[in-house]
Design an enzyme around this catalytic site. Structure first.
Site, PDB file in Angstrom:
ATOM      1  N   ASP A 134      23.336 -14.444  51.454  1.00  0.00           N
ATOM      2  CA  ASP A 134      22.471 -15.568  51.845  1.00  0.00           C
ATOM      3  C   ASP A 134      22.678 -15.776  52.973  1.00  0.00           C
ATOM      4  OD1 ASP A 134      20.198 -17.009  51.895  1.00  0.00           O
ATOM      5  OD2 ASP A 134      20.408 -17.396  49.916  1.00  0.00           O
ATOM      6  N   ASP A 135      22.307 -16.109  53.923  1.00  0.00           N
ATOM      7  CA  ASP A 135      22.870 -16.954  55.138  1.00  0.00           C
ATOM      8  C   ASP A 135      23.640 -16.019  55.441  1.00  0.00           C
ATOM      9  OD1 ASP A 135      19.561 -18.321  54.940  1.00  0.00           O
ATOM     10  OD2 ASP A 135      21.176 -20.634  54.134  1.00  0.00           O
ATOM     11  N   CYS A 158      14.697 -16.539  54.415  1.00  0.00           N
ATOM     12  CA  CYS A 158      14.585 -16.179  52.489  1.00  0.00           C
ATOM     13  C   CYS A 158      13.995 -15.041  51.978  1.00  0.00           C
ATOM     14  CB  CYS A 158      15.637 -16.781  51.723  1.00  0.00           C
ATOM     15  SG  CYS A 158      17.073 -18.165  52.768  1.00  0.00           S
ATOM     16  N   ARG A 162      13.293 -11.270  50.969  1.00  0.00           N
ATOM     17  CA  ARG A 162      13.380 -10.866  49.574  1.00  0.00           C
ATOM     18  C   ARG A 162      12.194  -9.962  49.139  1.00  0.00           C
ATOM     19  NH1 ARG A 162      18.397 -13.405  47.943  1.00  0.00           N
ATOM     20  NH2 ARG A 162      18.286 -14.950  49.762  1.00  0.00           N
ATOM     21  N   LYS A 189      19.771 -14.325  42.838  1.00  0.00           N
ATOM     22  CA  LYS A 189      18.900 -15.288  43.594  1.00  0.00           C
ATOM     23  C   LYS A 189      17.012 -14.657  43.829  1.00  0.00           C
ATOM     24  CE  LYS A 189      17.399 -17.836  47.977  1.00  0.00           C
ATOM     25  NZ  LYS A 189      18.210 -18.166  48.561  1.00  0.00           N
ATOM     26  N   HIS A 220      13.446 -16.191  44.029  1.00  0.00           N
ATOM     27  CA  HIS A 220      13.286 -17.235  44.974  1.00  0.00           C
ATOM     28  C   HIS A 220      11.566 -16.382  45.184  1.00  0.00           C
ATOM     29  CE1 HIS A 220      13.761 -19.134  49.327  1.00  0.00           C
ATOM     30  NE2 HIS A 220      12.857 -20.109  48.484  1.00  0.00           N
ATOM     31  N   HIS A 231      24.640 -19.411  51.636  1.00  0.00           N
ATOM     32  CA  HIS A 231      23.843 -20.511  51.394  1.00  0.00           C
ATOM     33  C   HIS A 231      24.413 -22.299  51.681  1.00  0.00           C
ATOM     34  CE1 HIS A 231      20.009 -22.929  51.581  1.00  0.00           C
ATOM     35  NE2 HIS A 231      19.468 -21.753  51.230  1.00  0.00           N
ATOM     36  N   ASP A 261      20.156 -11.908  53.867  1.00  0.00           N
ATOM     37  CA  ASP A 261      18.732 -12.113  54.254  1.00  0.00           C
ATOM     38  C   ASP A 261      18.425 -12.528  55.823  1.00  0.00           C
ATOM     39  OD1 ASP A 261      19.499 -14.203  53.786  1.00  0.00           O
ATOM     40  OD2 ASP A 261      18.800 -15.318  52.425  1.00  0.00           O
ATOM     41  N   ASN A 262      18.819 -13.407  56.545  1.00  0.00           N
ATOM     42  CA  ASN A 262      19.434 -13.599  57.852  1.00  0.00           C
ATOM     43  C   ASN A 262      20.236 -14.057  58.769  1.00  0.00           C
ATOM     44  OD1 ASN A 262      17.772 -16.027  55.769  1.00  0.00           O
ATOM     45  ND2 ASN A 262      19.909 -16.804  56.351  1.00  0.00           N
ATOM     46  N   LYS A 310      18.720 -18.674  61.734  1.00  0.00           N
ATOM     47  CA  LYS A 310      17.834 -18.222  61.138  1.00  0.00           C
ATOM     48  C   LYS A 310      16.488 -18.812  60.876  1.00  0.00           C
ATOM     49  CE  LYS A 310      17.318 -19.562  55.627  1.00  0.00           C
ATOM     50  NZ  LYS A 310      18.038 -20.811  55.392  1.00  0.00           N
TER      51      LYS A 310
END
Length: 653
Positions: free
Chosen positions: A7-8, A45, A49, A88, A90, A168, A274-275, A316
């Site tokens: 994540d991130d 995010c 997903r 996660k 989300h 993240h 994810d980014n 992001k």
């Protein structure tokens, strides 16, 4: 099959993509497998997903509701796989509602790494986070190993999806990981970024001729930072590096377990982000602290996000390469027909993951499923690349989040920053997007814009995106949530989103954002209170309204229901954030998503707020970006159906 999403994570954060952070386990997967130098995500995010799980673009799939899609878990379960997920979610509902036999993790988009939140679930049931000896990244793999053990007991092939929340924000590190990186980043982001770019070229990820994007105007040179801010920035990157190191250690534990059971060689492992790195500096600086427990955390840094996305521009949420480029790794010794350590330059995307897994499993993608109205998968199987061949993609790659747009078509890239004037780049020669060819290639620009609009309508089913309202380009580019740099050596006692001189700057009065009937318009939001209605205009990213209940001691405890009627042309997913702790500021808190139908008729919305505590603050987001909405009958009721608060009372005649 094991899919790992972080994540991130910045493009250059791990060793095999140029970073100095110690990631020996991921590096080993890359050296024994395949790296993708142009693996794209959606720059955000939740939408990443959706794309990873469904093979569709987020809006086409029904956004977080997934109402027009099936997931990889549902497809592989139909092919006889044991399906499990940790980490996660989300998205709407829970993983166990979308084909996963087992699930451990949090439904929220982010949480305290040491204390968690109340959205943790184990196989569909609430799970209480332990008061001590807990760290989310470690727990994700603890449960992943448990689930693999259960898969072995039933003698089924397994599909495991591990969705780490790290790195993240909130930035939290385990003490021993944090201690490991102290003193390593004193040279600052200019030096670190140069070293990463040089390493990327030496690894063969980037051509020697590539020009790295320069430090942008909104990031200050490291040697120009005042001492207190330099110390604070060092602390942030030390924490981030420790979090990424821990991800690698946990990946190592997972790989060791597969090796121990003689499964590693015949397990497809995919690693993606994810980014790109997150630039949003959403918290006042904390100085002389160590964020190694649940009571202290740090926020993201714009300067370090620029360095972490080396060699690219932006971050992001932006559809420039810095926002959408993921370090992609595939490891599968028995299946890959390529040389170990090969680097593949073919553009690929998260929408390709689900069709690839289905192809490898021999599973059929259904045309009908339960009560969902399915739309076609947009991704393609990457099997030809795994076999050492070429990939044929019938359509360009569509790129979009909120008002950031893009299209990747062969060697060419169309892109817009926050809905501003379209730009055009030949990324085969200019991957860092330094030379805008929009004026010299007007016909190509027009064709690509038309294609982006066509796909927005025909594939994403979004009339709004098919007719975007573009604005003139603004230079230099800005964002109110990027880091503010101080010009004084005095440590600030307050912090603001304006240029800081050691105390909070006074923001100009904006009547459209003042408190009305207990409601405050958030950033990029204009609020006009009419008779029984809230008229809202959204002019940028992350708009919405907020309601502060902290001083209203007459409000009863929960659970509650928030109800209102909504008129908007925007279609997608809305969010309600709420807090039950006076010390927490929104959006740090809990979150509930709800569908926004975008029809001409008024939509009745009913949102349960499942807490036994008393509400402190509420935030209501209708859209992700520009648009408009009318809200009426905005009311909060308790579990007995009694009215707690009416924010839009109808005037008496």
């Amino acid at each position: 099959m094991v899919v790992i999403m972080v994540d991130d994570l910045g493009y250059s954060d791990i060793g095999c993509f140029g970073g100095e952070i110690e990631t020996p386990n991921l590096d080993a997967l890359a050296s024994g497998g395949m790296r993708f130098s142009q693996f794209y995500n959606t720059a955000k995010c939740h939408s990443s997903r959706v794309s990873l799980l469904t093979g569709q673009y987020c809006i086409a799939a029904g956004d977080t509701s997934l109402q027009h899609a099936v997931t990889s878990a549902e497809v592989l379960a139909g092919a006889g796989y044991f399906t499990a997920m940790t980490g996660k979610w989300h998205l709407k509902q829970e993983p166990t509602d979308f084909g996963f036999d087992r699930y451990f993790g949090h439904l929220s988009g982010a949480c305290n790494f040491f204390k968690g939140d109340n959205t943790f679930r184990l196989n569909g049931q609430p799970w209480k986070v332990p008061e001590s000896d807990f760290y989310t990244t470690v727990a994700d793999v603890d449960f992943a190993l448990t689930f693999l053990g259960e898969a072995r007991q039933v003698s089924k092939p397994f599909y495991l999806y591990v969705a780490f929340n790290a790195p993240h924000a909130p930035l939290h590190a385990l003490p021993k990981d944090y201690a490991k990186y102290k003193g390593r980043y004193d040279a600052g982001w200019d030096s670190i970024r140069d070293a990463r770019v040089a390493k990327q070229k030496s690894l063969g990820l980037l051509p020697q001729s590539l020009k790295a994007s320069p430090r942008p105007a909104h990031v200050r040179a490291w040697d120009q930072l005042v001492p207190w801010q330099r110390d604070y920035e060092i602390n942030r990157i030390v924490t981030l590096a420790a979090m990424i190191d821990r991800v690698d250690q946990e990946v190592g534990r997972l790989v060791d377990d597969l090796r121990k059971h003689d499964e590693l060689d015949n397990t497809v492992i995919l690693f993606v982000s994810d980014n790109g790195a997150c630039p949003y500096d959403r918290k006042a600086p904390l100085l002389n602290v160590e964020p190694t427990n649940g009571d202290v955390s740090l926020a993201d840094s714009t300067g370090w996000a620029w360095a972490r996305n080396a060699p690219f521009r932006f971050y992001k949420q932006n559809q420039f390469e810095g926002g959408i480029s993921s370090p992609g790794i595939v490891h599968w010794p028995k299946g890959l027909k390529t040389q170990p350590g090969v680097i593949v330059d073919t553009p690929t995307h998260l929408i390709d993951v689900m069709p690839t897994l289905a192809d490898l499993a021999g599973a059929t993608l259904p045309k009908e499923f339960l009560d969902r109205e399915l739309r076609p998968v947009s991704g393609v199987s990457l099997r030809p690349l795994l076999d050492g061949g070429d990939l044929v993609r019938p359509d360009p790659i569509h790129l979009q989040f909120a008002s950031d747009y893009g299209l990747r078509d062969g060697d060419w890239k169309l892109v817009s920053f926050k809905g501003q004037q379209w730009e055009l780049y030949n990324v085969a020669n200019d991957r860092t997007e330094l030379t805008n060819l929009a004026e010299s290639e007007p016909e190509r620009l027009e064709r690509m814009v038309d294609k982006w609009k066509e796909m927005s309508l025909d594939v994403l089913k979004s009339p709004r995106l098919a007719n975007p309202k573009m604005t003139p380009a603004e230079h230099p580019r800005s964002n109110r949530e990027w880091t503010v740099y101080s010009d004084t050596e005095a440590v600030p006692t307050k912090w603001s989103g304006k240029k800081n001189q050691g105390a909070a700057a006074t923001k100009p009065r904006n009547p459209s954002r003042e408190l009305r009937n207990g409601i405050r318009a958030r950033k990029n939001t204009e609020l006009v209170v009419g008779p029984g209605k809230l008229n809202l205009k959204f002019t940028g990213d992350d708009p919405g309204i907020a309601m502060d209940l902290r001083r209203d001691r007459e409000i009863s405890t929960g659970p509650y229901q928030l109800t209102f009627e909504l008129e908007t042309s925007w279609q997608g997913s809305g969010e309600v954030f709420y807090t039950i702790d006076d010390q927490k500021a929104l959006p740090n808190g809990l979150r509930v998503r709800f569908p926004v139908t975008g029809s001409e008729a008024s939509q009745k919305v009913r949102i349960p707020i499942d807490t036994s505590e008393r509400l402190r603050q509420l935030r209501l987001d209708i859209t992700d970006g520009p648009g408009a909405a009318v809200i009426s009958n905005l009311q909060l009721s308790n579990s007995a159906g009694e009215l707690v608060r009416n924010w839009t009372p109808t005037p008496r005649p």
